[in-house]
Design an enzyme around this catalytic site. Sequence first.
Site, PDB file in Angstrom:
ATOM      1  N   LEU A 106      40.119   8.851  36.792  1.00 28.09           N
ATOM      2  CA  LEU A 106      41.372   8.721  37.540  1.00 28.09           C
ATOM      3  C   LEU A 106      42.521   8.341  36.608  1.00 28.09           C
ATOM      4  CD1 LEU A 106      40.214   7.051  40.903  1.00 28.09           C
ATOM      5  CD2 LEU A 106      40.570   9.475  40.406  1.00 28.09           C
TER       6      LEU A 106
ATOM      7  N   ASP B 213      34.618   6.794  32.735  1.00 32.15           N
ATOM      8  CA  ASP B 213      35.133   7.551  31.601  1.00 32.15           C
ATOM      9  C   ASP B 213      33.997   8.372  31.001  1.00 32.15           C
ATOM     10  OD1 ASP B 213      36.201   8.320  29.107  1.00 32.15           O
ATOM     11  OD2 ASP B 213      37.409   6.495  28.994  1.00 32.15           O
TER      12      ASP B 213
ATOM     13  N   ALA C 203      36.603  17.481  33.051  1.00 30.76           N
ATOM     14  CA  ALA C 203      37.424  16.334  32.626  1.00 30.76           C
ATOM     15  C   ALA C 203      38.104  16.611  31.294  1.00 30.76           C
ATOM     16  CB  ALA C 203      36.555  15.081  32.521  1.00 30.76           C
TER      17      ALA C 203
ATOM     18  N   SER D  63      44.808  17.644  29.949  1.00 28.18           N
ATOM     19  CA  SER D  63      44.957  19.093  30.102  1.00 28.18           C
ATOM     20  C   SER D  63      46.376  19.616  29.853  1.00 28.18           C
ATOM     21  CB  SER D  63      44.508  19.494  31.511  1.00 28.18           C
ATOM     22  OG  SER D  63      45.432  19.006  32.468  1.00 28.18           O
TER      23      SER D  63
ATOM     24  N   THR E 151      39.257  12.167  24.787  1.00 25.72           N
ATOM     25  CA  THR E 151      38.572  12.712  25.968  1.00 25.72           C
ATOM     26  C   THR E 151      37.991  14.096  25.691  1.00 25.72           C
ATOM     27  OG1 THR E 151      39.755  11.427  27.623  1.00 25.72           O
ATOM     28  CG2 THR E 151      38.980  13.597  28.316  1.00 25.72           C
TER      29      THR E 151
ATOM     30  N   THR F   9      39.638  27.128  27.993  1.00 25.86           N
ATOM     31  CA  THR F   9      40.922  27.792  28.229  1.00 25.86           C
ATOM     32  C   THR F   9      41.160  28.969  27.274  1.00 25.86           C
ATOM     33  OG1 THR F   9      43.311  27.418  27.945  1.00 25.86           O
ATOM     34  CG2 THR F   9      41.890  25.953  26.754  1.00 25.86           C
ATOM     35  N   ASP F  10      41.948  29.923  27.712  1.00 25.64           N
ATOM     36  CA  ASP F  10      42.316  31.050  26.839  1.00 25.64           C
ATOM     37  C   ASP F  10      43.253  30.601  25.712  1.00 25.64           C
ATOM     38  OD1 ASP F  10      44.654  30.606  28.310  1.00 25.64           O
ATOM     39  OD2 ASP F  10      45.001  32.711  28.784  1.00 25.64           O
ATOM     40  N   GLU F  11      43.780  29.361  25.816  1.00 32.96           N
ATOM     41  CA  GLU F  11      44.724  28.899  24.785  1.00 32.96           C
ATOM     42  C   GLU F  11      44.055  28.734  23.435  1.00 32.96           C
ATOM     43  OE1 GLU F  11      47.494  25.918  26.012  1.00 32.96           O
ATOM     44  OE2 GLU F  11      47.360  26.561  28.096  1.00 32.96           O
TER      45      GLU F  11
ATOM     46  N   TYR G 129      46.313  20.061  22.182  1.00 34.28           N
ATOM     47  CA  TYR G 129      45.462  20.348  23.345  1.00 34.28           C
ATOM     48  C   TYR G 129      44.521  21.508  23.062  1.00 34.28           C
ATOM     49  CZ  TYR G 129      44.090  22.568  27.733  1.00 34.28           C
ATOM     50  OH  TYR G 129      43.366  23.185  28.728  1.00 34.28           O
TER      51      TYR G 129
ATOM     52  N   LYS H  59      40.376  21.710  22.635  1.00 36.59           N
ATOM     53  CA  LYS H  59      39.497  22.542  23.474  1.00 36.59           C
ATOM     54  C   LYS H  59      38.673  23.484  22.587  1.00 36.59           C
ATOM     55  CE  LYS H  59      39.328  22.477  27.448  1.00 36.59           C
ATOM     56  NZ  LYS H  59      38.637  21.575  28.436  1.00 36.59           N
TER      57      LYS H  59
ATOM     58  N   ASN I 211      45.988  30.593  32.702  1.00 36.36           N
ATOM     59  CA  ASN I 211      46.751  29.551  33.405  1.00 36.36           C
ATOM     60  C   ASN I 211      46.480  29.574  34.902  1.00 36.36           C
ATOM     61  OD1 ASN I 211      48.220  29.860  30.799  1.00 36.36           O
ATOM     62  ND2 ASN I 211      49.578  28.350  31.748  1.00 36.36           N
TER      63      ASN I 211
ATOM     64  N   LYS J 203      53.086  20.874  35.157  1.00 36.10           N
ATOM     65  CA  LYS J 203      52.854  22.213  34.626  1.00 36.10           C
ATOM     66  C   LYS J 203      53.884  23.158  35.246  1.00 36.10           C
ATOM     67  CE  LYS J 203      48.728  20.988  32.765  1.00 36.10           C
ATOM     68  NZ  LYS J 203      47.576  20.660  33.559  1.00 36.10           N
TER      69      LYS J 203
ATOM     70  N   TYR K  32      61.772  26.666  28.958  1.00 31.46           N
ATOM     71  CA  TYR K  32      61.733  26.453  27.506  1.00 31.46           C
ATOM     72  C   TYR K  32      62.146  27.726  26.762  1.00 31.46           C
ATOM     73  CZ  TYR K  32      58.617  22.444  28.596  1.00 31.46           C
ATOM     74  OH  TYR K  32      58.063  21.289  29.087  1.00 31.46           O
TER      75      TYR K  32
END
Length: 346
Positions: free
Chosen positions: A35, A59, A82, A85, A100, A125-127, A150, A154, A179, A189, A207
Amino acid sequence: MKLLVTGGAGFIGSAFVRMVLGDRKVRELVVLDKLTYAGNLENLAPVANDPRYRFVRGDICDAALVEQLMAELRPDAVVHFAAESHVDRSILSPAPVFETNLRGTFVLLEAARRNPAALFVHVSTDEVYGSLPEPLEADENFPLRPSSPYSASKAGSDLLALSYFTTYRVPVIVTRASNNYGPYQFPEKLIPLMIAHALEDRPLPVYGDGGHVRDWLYVEDHCRALAALLEKGRPGEIYNIGGNCALPNLEVVRRILRITGKPESLIRFVTDRPGHDRRYALSSRKIEQETGWKPETDFDEGLRRTVAWYQQNTGWVERVRSGEYQRYYEQNYLNREAEIRRLIRC
Ligand code: NAD
Ligand code: TYD
């Protein structure tokens, strides 16, 4: 099936929990969530009274707690959402991201290694593929070129997870989604932030020149893909999950303004994000061929549903923004860790 869902109080995790509890095959589901500012038990209110569901505040970096949960629950699958993000937060403050996303994932994988039956779905993620020039699209073998703290965290956790398959035969599946958007997304986001600002007649901060391209995936489509992989995914494999809907940010913002009936004069071009990836694009052919999954939600329809949800849930937006709910949870859980640990034992 018994499931351990990390980060289940966040945006995608809670959508997944709400969805899979509709399936009677799920016998027991435990959410493990710290949380943070992004986790909110309100997101899980629709399932709070389901006897198969239990919430544990904790955690993923807490090895003793994770070990205890894994040993007691003996899950058939861990679905690991978790994470810290948000790219912008990771730029301002990278430390929690690495703690994390990397150390937390390591702790979970270690626990999974000692409980080898559990499938470990690592939600990524695709990032991790970084920015791609036209007309390239990344398949699962594409090189990893993460640009932000980030996406680097990942990419690192993806590789760590895959190494646990190669070395220890932990049945790991790595998923890389584009996304997501939909109800219950924290208004930091792009899509929820722009909707919230439009509804409040506040400026919409775009941006750079707004020409950055993202592929948009409705959150329920993402959750259906994960459910399909729980049944049909092959351990040791990576699966891209895309929405088949690539759009420049400015176009997304304009559509939000059209749906909310607000003027384009609300748009403000602001200083670009450092290291801002220009274009993400991925191929989901593999998951489509192996599971039959496809994204089903048309973007304009998904966007209308999302706008309607934010219009009807202004109280939720106010509470997550004010941090009021966080103070409440701190109070609620003060001195209750021992009680929670006892609860998960029965
Ligand atoms: P979110 O920020 O909404 O939720 C993250 C959840 O994780 C929160 O409930 C938070 O309390 C919890 N959490 C954070 N640190 C924790 C810790 N140390 N221990 C236990 N719980 C912790 O995130 P989201 O948008 O729902 O994303 C979920 C996952 O999907 C992430 O792994 C993210 O990288 C991945 N993903 C997100 C998107 C997207 O567009 N949002 C796209 C592709 C992949
Ligand atoms: P975001 O939702 O933060 O997701 P990600 O960075 O993980 O793709 O941002 C999506 C796109 O929208 C990204 O190109 C940055 C841009 N953006 C804005 O232009 N203004 C904003 O206020 C935000 C939050 C994002």
